[in-house]
Design a protein around this motif. Structure first.
Motif, PDB file in Angstrom:
ATOM      1  N   CYS A 152      -2.504   1.907   4.069  1.00 50.57           N
ATOM      2  CA  CYS A 152      -1.620   1.866   2.900  1.00 50.57           C
ATOM      3  C   CYS A 152      -0.304   1.149   3.215  1.00 50.57           C
ATOM      4  CB  CYS A 152      -1.368   3.272   2.372  1.00 50.57           C
ATOM      5  SG  CYS A 152      -2.863   4.016   1.685  1.00 50.57           S
ATOM      6  N   CYS A 178      -1.244  10.832   4.283  1.00 54.30           N
ATOM      7  CA  CYS A 178      -0.592   9.692   3.640  1.00 54.30           C
ATOM      8  C   CYS A 178      -0.283  10.010   2.173  1.00 54.30           C
ATOM      9  CB  CYS A 178      -1.535   8.502   3.752  1.00 54.30           C
ATOM     10  SG  CYS A 178      -1.124   7.098   2.732  1.00 54.30           S
ATOM     11  N   CYS A 196      -3.062   7.487  -0.129  1.00 52.67           N
ATOM     12  CA  CYS A 196      -4.520   7.713  -0.168  1.00 52.67           C
ATOM     13  C   CYS A 196      -4.888   9.164   0.081  1.00 52.67           C
ATOM     14  CB  CYS A 196      -5.240   6.802   0.828  1.00 52.67           C
ATOM     15  SG  CYS A 196      -4.918   7.222   2.545  1.00 52.67           S
ATOM     16  N   ARG A 212      -8.618   2.582  -3.373  1.00 48.31           N
ATOM     17  CA  ARG A 212      -8.459   3.764  -2.521  1.00 48.31           C
ATOM     18  C   ARG A 212      -7.121   4.464  -2.766  1.00 48.31           C
ATOM     19  NH1 ARG A 212      -6.992   4.455   3.127  1.00 48.31           N
ATOM     20  NH2 ARG A 212      -8.340   5.986   4.115  1.00 48.31           N
ATOM     21  N   CYS A 237      -0.140   5.784   5.592  1.00 43.90           N
ATOM     22  CA  CYS A 237      -1.024   5.548   6.733  1.00 43.90           C
ATOM     23  C   CYS A 237      -1.029   4.052   7.043  1.00 43.90           C
ATOM     24  CB  CYS A 237      -2.435   6.046   6.422  1.00 43.90           C
ATOM     25  SG  CYS A 237      -3.327   5.022   5.246  1.00 43.90           S
TER      26      CYS A 237
HETATM   27 ZN   LIG Z   1      -3.065   5.889   3.107  1.00 43.15          ZN
END
Ligand SMILES: [Zn+2]
Length: 467
Positions: A162, A133, A136, A18, A159
């Protein structure tokens, strides 16, 4: 009858990839291991020991929590408990729970369909999102982190998912490697057990590309492999067990052993040097799934060895257990060639698409090998753009054509480019007279009828290993 509940991360490979950064993927690999390993599952169950216990017959697969229910009417409670736990541990991972019923785990999982399936998609960020973020780009950033080293060191906004990846990511080549559980630690351990010496793994994709032996060290291949007809074997084994045959055979561990044997054999067969650094970045090895990145020129031979060794190793395990009559599962694979700086998530998603298309095409009945080259074919699956384009050859057909592909690969780049041009024009006469002049008609003819067509063959040997 006993009720079994499995809660698993679905499309684990997409969730792992991701974030475009390898560091984010590594952290995710560790998160998933830590959330679903036996000790963690047992701790998670301490509050509900009267309702469920770990299903030890299922095997220990990253990303799957397999439970045996102790009282059937608690299944909803247990399911919610597990989903809440996984949601906290792996915030952005899509989850799926399945319920099975049977005499034992094998019997239950031999059913065609689970009793109940429920999807628990990852939460979607609310709109309007605050700043997205930095990793991602899909969830709102809420935490700050320092990434990179030396001059590259910088602050990023991450985020929740992450930020967890960031704090879990170690570097395998550093001294902290021993602290990082996950697929790469398993790989290093198994390598050491077999070869009696330590080895490190590359920390970055450009470093991995440089480990390739060929002149072009800019391209990587991401290889995704997955077993065919494991369910069929499961079923037939269950039927034999009802007659008292094969009762001690442990299928999950036989599959795991075959997968690791296949991966190690494929790595040992690489032409790149494996004295100090293994030319592999391993993303996922679980059950009959393998997802790795390697230098581009190694990919064809790597995939072939992986596929044949898996089948041989599993056949040997079955034979040792006296189960020679059972159908031996095969492995299909997809290879995506890409530039070392192109995002891993694109390669992984494409590999997933190619693999399911190849399995559909061969109806999961035999090993096949799909491929695409992002640099030359683009990032969207070719079979979506032009139907019937670029079929995935069955492994035995590929093996039959191997020597001819070797010969094609040995031609100079300009000879291959000219052939490709003529092949795409579909002008057979010109192709024939050109090939005749160069003494290549015999070779070219081999690819006119398929199953591997000339233009595909020429694309394949772009990344062929020439010895
Ligand atoms: Zn993220």
């Amino acid at each position: 009858m006993t009720l079994f509940l499995d809660v698993a991360v679905v499309q684990i490979q997409s969730w792992l990839a991701r974030t475009p950064h390898l560091r984010g993927r590594r952290g995710a690999s560790r998160m998933i291991r830590e959330a679903t390993m036996a000790e963690a599952v047992d701790t998670m169950l301490t509050k509900i020991t009267d309702k469920a216990r770990r299903n030890t017959a299922y095997g220990d697969i990253d990303g799957v929590i397999a439970l045996e229910l102790l009282c059937d009417d608690a299944v909803d409670d247990v399911e919610h408990h597990v989903v809440r736990y996984l949601r906290e541990a792996l915030p952005a991972a899509p989850l799926r729970s399945t319920r099975w019923e049977g005499q034992d785990s094998l019997d239950a999982h031999a059913a065609d369909e689970p009793l109940v399936t429920r999807d628990w998609p990852a939460p979607v960020s609310e709109w309007p999102a605050s700043k997205p973020c930095d990793w991602c780009r899909s969830w709102p950033a809420g935490r700050e982190a320092m990434v990179g080293a030396g001059d590259d060191r910088k602050q990023v906004q991450l985020c929740e998912d992450c930020a967890k990846r960031h704090s879990c990511a170690g570097f395998t080549s550093s001294k902290t490697a021993a602290l990082t559980p996950g697929v790469e630690r398993d790989l290093l351990k198994r390598w050491k057990a077999q070869h009696g010496r330590d080895i490190t793994l590359p920390d970055k994709f450009p470093d991995l590309a440089l480990l390739g032996k060929e002149n072009d060290n800019t391209h990587l291949a991401t290889v995704y492999a997955d077993g065919n007809a494991v369910g069929k074997l499961n079923k037939e084994l269950r039927d034999l067990r009802r007659d008292g045959i094969g009762t001690t055979f442990d299928l999950p561990s036989a599959i795991e052993n075959a997968t690791w044997s296949a991966l190690l054999a494929a790595i040992e067969g690489m032409s790149a040097d494996t004295d100090e650094t293994m030319p592999v970045i391993a993303h996922l090895v679980g059950g009959d799934d393998v997802l790795v990145s390697i230098p581009a020129h190694e990919a064809w031979s790597f995939a072939r060895t992986l596929q044949t060794t898996f089948q041989d190793a599993l056949a040997a395990e079955l034979a040792d257990a006296g189960l020679v009559e059972l159908p031996v599962p095969t492995v299909s694979a997809a290879i995506v060639f890409h530039h070392r700086s192109s995002p891993l998530s694109a390669a992984v998603d494409l590999a997933g698409e190619l693999l399911s298309h190849a399995k559909e095409q061969h109806r999961g009945k035999r090993a096949s090998l799909a491929w695409q080259d992002i640099t030359h074919d683009g990032p969207h699956p070719l079979h979506h753009q032009v139907p019937d384009q670029r079929q995935a050859p069955a492994l035995d057909m590929l093996v039959d054509a191997w020597a001819d592909l070797d010969s094609l690969a040995e031609l100079g780049a300009s000879a291959r480019a000219n052939l490709a041009l003529l092949a795409s024009d579909n002008d057979l006469e010109r192709l024939e007279s050109h090939a005749e002049r160069l003494g290549l008609w015999g070779l070219v003819q081999r690819f006119l009828e398929g199953p591997i067509l000339l233009k595909d063959a020429l694309g394949m040997v772009r990344w062929w290993r020439t010895v």
